[in-house]
Design a protein around this motif. Structure first.
Motif, short mmCIF file in Angstrom:
data_model
loop_
_atom_site.label_atom_id
_atom_site.label_comp_id
_atom_site.label_asym_id
_atom_site.label_seq_id
_atom_site.Cartn_x
_atom_site.Cartn_y
_atom_site.Cartn_z
N CYS A 1 0.83 -1.20 0.00
CA CYS A 1 0.00 0.00 0.00
C CYS A 1 0.87 1.25 0.00
N SER B 1 -5.44 3.26 -0.57
CA SER B 1 -5.01 3.55 0.80
C SER B 1 -5.47 2.41 1.69
N ASP B 2 -4.88 2.34 2.88
CA ASP B 2 -5.20 1.28 3.83
C ASP B 2 -5.80 1.91 5.08
#
Length: 225
Positions: free
Chosen positions: A65, A204-205
């Motif tokens: 990520c 995104s995480d």
């Protein structure tokens, strides 16, 4: 969003640019990166990272990520797909966490400070005083004659090793175990860097964003991020 940057694969670098690449990936580089854990301090505090197996899972998450996104933005700057101004805005858009944005700019400022000493003739003014790490790295790659593929690889690699080293210190892990883990994940770093130079990543995480925010609110953390 997808913009073609380079053909896939890592191209050979000249001896000079390869030596520069190794220096940029050195944990001893005085850019302030050693005070950032990449969220692993908060992950340890929260009980998510406890040992080598859980650290492995965390590092894979970081590589796929944040490593991918940062590397793709740097490659876009270096290849001219994005201007510095556009890349700065795109980095903000891809970093939902305010704490994450602050950490990125702090590391970018540290890299810029060093780069001005190493390549004083390069025009740095477009970066301003607090560029994001990805944006600064893209311009540094150009100044140092490092291939975009290798700029991407250095960012993915240091995304992994920064968190790995912090976890080793915080959990008192065997350094040999952590080193073996970084060797194990090296192919994933190379694969991720190859993807990063192909197109801009826009993921995104949420977990990493939440960890960043919790860490920023914690009293007296050992690492800045």
């Amino acid at each position: 969003m997808a913009s073609t940057l380079r053909s896939p694969g890592l191209n050979p670098a000249s001896p000079t640019s390869l030596a520069t690449l190794l220096t940029l990936a050195d944990s001893r580089l005085p850019t302030g990166g050693h005070v950032h854990s990449g969220g692993v301090e908060e992950a340890i505090t929260s009980g998510l990272v406890l040992d080598v197996p859980t650290l492995r899972a965390y590092l894979r998450r970081r590589i796929r990520c944040q490593g991918l996104v940062t590397a793709s933005l740097a490659a876009a700057v270096q290849t001219g797909v994005l201007t510095v101004e556009a890349a700065d805005a795109e980095t903000d858009a891809r970093t939902p966490s305010p704490a994450g944005r602050a950490a990125s700019r702090a590391q970018g400022r540290g890299l810029l400070r060093l780069a001005k000493r190493v390549w004083p003739q390069h025009p740095w003014s477009a970066l301003g005083t607090r560029p994001h790490l990805a944006v600064a790295a893209g311009v540094v790659g150009t100044a140092g004659a490092v291939a975009p593929e290798h700029t991407a690889l250095s960012l993915v690699y240091t995304t992994m090793t920064g968190s790995a080293t912090a976890a080793q210190r915080l959990l008192a892990l065997d350094p040999a175990d952590v080193a073996a883990l970084t060797f194990e994940l090296a192919p994933l770093c190379e694969q991720t860097a190859a993807v990063a130079v192909e197109e801009l990543a826009d993921l995104s995480d949420p977990l990493l964003d939440v960890l960043a925010e919790h860490h920023a609110a914690r009293e007296r953390p050992l690492f800045v991020s």
